[in-house]
Scaffold this motif. Structure first.
Motif, PDB file in Angstrom:
ATOM      1  N   VAL A  86       8.042  -0.011   7.094  1.00  0.00           N
ATOM      2  CA  VAL A  86       7.108  -0.005   8.230  1.00  0.00           C
ATOM      3  C   VAL A  86       5.656   0.035   7.783  1.00  0.00           C
ATOM      4  O   VAL A  86       4.749  -0.104   8.604  1.00  0.00           O
ATOM      5  CB  VAL A  86       7.407   1.180   9.172  1.00  0.00           C
ATOM      6  N   GLY A  87       5.441   0.222   6.474  1.00  0.00           N
ATOM      7  CA  GLY A  87       4.074   0.223   5.958  1.00  0.00           C
ATOM      8  C   GLY A  87       4.068   0.362   4.457  1.00  0.00           C
ATOM      9  O   GLY A  87       5.038   0.833   3.851  1.00  0.00           O
ATOM     10  N   LYS A  88       2.971  -0.079   3.845  1.00  0.00           N
ATOM     11  CA  LYS A  88       2.845   0.066   2.397  1.00  0.00           C
ATOM     12  C   LYS A  88       1.377   0.098   2.007  1.00  0.00           C
ATOM     13  O   LYS A  88       0.519  -0.472   2.686  1.00  0.00           O
ATOM     14  CB  LYS A  88       3.567  -1.061   1.665  1.00  0.00           C
ATOM     15  N   VAL A  89       1.095   0.785   0.904  1.00  0.00           N
ATOM     16  CA  VAL A  89      -0.264   0.858   0.382  1.00  0.00           C
ATOM     17  C   VAL A  89      -0.181   1.061  -1.128  1.00  0.00           C
ATOM     18  O   VAL A  89       0.774   1.662  -1.635  1.00  0.00           O
ATOM     19  CB  VAL A  89      -1.063   2.013   1.041  1.00  0.00           C
ATOM     20  N   ARG A  90      -1.164   0.532  -1.856  1.00  0.00           N
ATOM     21  CA  ARG A  90      -1.210   0.686  -3.305  1.00  0.00           C
ATOM     22  C   ARG A  90      -2.437   1.505  -3.698  1.00  0.00           C
ATOM     23  O   ARG A  90      -3.502   1.362  -3.086  1.00  0.00           O
ATOM     24  CB  ARG A  90      -1.263  -0.684  -3.988  1.00  0.00           C
ATOM     25  N   HIS A  91      -2.267   2.338  -4.708  1.00  0.00           N
ATOM     26  CA  HIS A  91      -3.370   3.179  -5.189  1.00  0.00           C
ATOM     27  C   HIS A  91      -3.721   2.808  -6.618  1.00  0.00           C
ATOM     28  O   HIS A  91      -2.867   2.339  -7.382  1.00  0.00           O
ATOM     29  CB  HIS A  91      -2.999   4.667  -5.103  1.00  0.00           C
ATOM     30  N   PRO A  92      -4.984   3.016  -7.023  1.00  0.00           N
ATOM     31  CA  PRO A  92      -5.381   2.724  -8.411  1.00  0.00           C
ATOM     32  C   PRO A  92      -4.607   3.613  -9.383  1.00  0.00           C
ATOM     33  O   PRO A  92      -4.122   4.690  -9.021  1.00  0.00           O
ATOM     34  CB  PRO A  92      -6.876   3.060  -8.432  1.00  0.00           C
ATOM     35  N   PHE A  93      -4.498   3.159 -10.620  1.00  0.00           N
ATOM     36  CA  PHE A  93      -3.823   3.930 -11.676  1.00  0.00           C
ATOM     37  C   PHE A  93      -4.842   4.323 -12.724  1.00  0.00           C
ATOM     38  O   PHE A  93      -5.536   3.465 -13.271  1.00  0.00           O
ATOM     39  CB  PHE A  93      -2.725   3.084 -12.304  1.00  0.00           C
ATOM     40  N   PRO A  94      -4.929   5.645 -13.027  1.00  0.00           N
ATOM     41  CA  PRO A  94      -4.345   6.784 -12.305  1.00  0.00           C
ATOM     42  C   PRO A  94      -5.232   7.200 -11.142  1.00  0.00           C
ATOM     43  O   PRO A  94      -6.374   6.764 -11.031  1.00  0.00           O
ATOM     44  CB  PRO A  94      -4.292   7.866 -13.389  1.00  0.00           C
ATOM     45  N   THR A  95      -4.699   8.094 -10.287  1.00  0.00           N
ATOM     46  CA  THR A  95      -5.421   8.579  -9.115  1.00  0.00           C
ATOM     47  C   THR A  95      -5.264  10.095  -9.005  1.00  0.00           C
ATOM     48  O   THR A  95      -4.190  10.623  -9.266  1.00  0.00           O
ATOM     49  CB  THR A  95      -4.886   7.912  -7.828  1.00  0.00           C
TER      50      THR A  95
END
Length: 404
Positions: A198-207
């Protein structure tokens, strides 16, 4: 190198003359191993410097030498940079004539390293990296994948949770090759088992700051939040979820790549109830526990599954070098593939033609503080995932080494 190839040709010829000549068939009269890993970043605790201890334990168990050839090691911090990792591997090949490189943690570093290893016909034993592409799209004749992969981790955890009726998922993924592959594998497993993303998001590596990502996950209405990351990214995300009361409100956190060191860092109070897939746990059997206690005596802490994998893969490699009577890459590779893996990490396991080491996996649940008998009693094994079910079937492989 030309010298290495010529030497191996001469060694094979000499074996045809006399079986006693095996003691003189090792390049430079040494077996040289390079350990490339994240020594200072987010994978320091679950793999890092202590991975070298696991490798040394395997070397010690082989007596430190094979047929008179000393086993020599080198180690370096790749800083999770493909450029840094490639430079180190190239220098090890050109200047130190290494026979084998192991560790290989960040998937981006690993993919760069295995290209060099194939170009120079050296062997790579991938233990830390998780991307299933390593033995699928990027399979090759010069590396094996030992501990786990994204297909196995997502298939074990996501399938179990979805089949329990939790069908709406939100995917939080690290924004690099490992996270992308894990995200794709989780999505495929969820949808094939009747669920939906139902949803997705990506985060920088590392965070370090996961507040905005967790707010998106919380407001998505998903029943399950899949953490498609590892190391400190995973623990930071879980800690943020706890602070926001996400699990208390009923959403489930599904950690795709978690280590015993992560659970210790979080504490059982915060981590209890988490379900995820593991390749190894030191309480699987008495032999595993005995080895883990040896590791703890040496390092001061219990090993993770990657530490056990580093020991296992190094030991299997050295045993093959001894049995083959040479350090020639392809001869040793063939010997490793023909020999079952039976040690503290895996029993009745084997290496497939795509380079995947196939073994049982385990779905575990983190115990509550009340259930835990001591500081090392962290998990309950929910079920064993048989080897033939744990990894991507060859019928679905696009590996160039597989004849489908």
């Amino acid at each position: 190198m030309t010298f290495k190839k010529n030497f191996c040709v001469a060694a094979i010829a000499s074996l045809l003359i006399s079986p006693l000549s095996v003691s003189a068939s090792y390049t430079d009269n040494e077996i040289r191993i390079g350990y490339l890993a994240d020594m200072s970043g987010p994978y320091r605790d679950p793999i890092g410097p202590q991975g070298m201890d696991a490798i040394q334990m395997a070397i010690d168990d082989m007596g430190g030498a094979i047929n008179g050839a000393k086993i020599v090691t080198y180690s370096a911090d790749d800083r999770n940079s493909p450029d840094v990792g490639s430079s180190i591997v190239r220098s090890w090949i050109d200047e130190r004539n290494v026979d084998m490189v192991t560790g290989l943690v960040a998937s981006s570093v690993t993919l760069a390293a295995i290209r060099l290893l194939e170009e120079h016909d050296r062997l790579g034993l991938v233990n830390g990296a998780v991307s299933s592409a390593i033995t699928n799209q990027h399979c090759g004749p010069n590396h094996f994948h030992w501990v786990y992969d994204t297909w196995a981790m997502s298939n074990g955890t996501a399938r179990a949770i979805t089949q329990e009726g939790y069908t709406d998922w939100f995917l939080l993924s690290a924004d690099y090759s490992f996270g992308h592959m894990l995200e794709a594998d989780v999505e495929q497993v969820v949808e094939s088992n009747g669920g939906q993303v139902v949803g997705k998001v990506r985060h920088p590596f590392p965070t370090t700051d996961f507040a905005s990502y967790m707010l998106q996950a919380q407001s998505s209405g998903a029943q399950v939040i899949s953490l498609n990351n590892a190391g400190t990214d995973t623990t930071n995300a879980i800690q943020t979820a706890s602070e926001f009361g996400i699990t208390q409100a009923g959403q489930i956190l599904a950690g795709m790549v978690l280590f015993s060191s992560d659970v210790r860092s979080l504490g059982l109070e915060a981590a209890q109830g988490l379900q995820f897939t593991k390749a190894w746990y030191y309480d699987i059997n008495p032999e595993a526990r005995a080895w883990a206690e040896r590791f703890q005596e040496r390092t001061g802490s219990m090993p993770t599954m990657v530490h056990a994998g580093l020991y296992s893969s190094t030991l299997h490699y050295l045993q093959a070098v001894k049995a083959a009577g040479t350090d020639d890459t392809q001869t040793v590779r063939k010997q490793m593939m023909e020999t079952p893996v039976d040690d503290i990490f895996a029993q009745n396991a084997y290496i497939r033609e795509d380079g995947r080491m196939v073994h049982d996996m385990y779905l575990v649940r983190v115990k509550s503080p009340e259930e835990s008998a001591d500081e090392n009693d962290l998990f309950e094994i929910v079920r064993t995932i048989p080897a033939e079910e744990a990894f991507r079937p060859l019928s679905e492989s696009v590996c160039k080494l597989v004849n489908n």
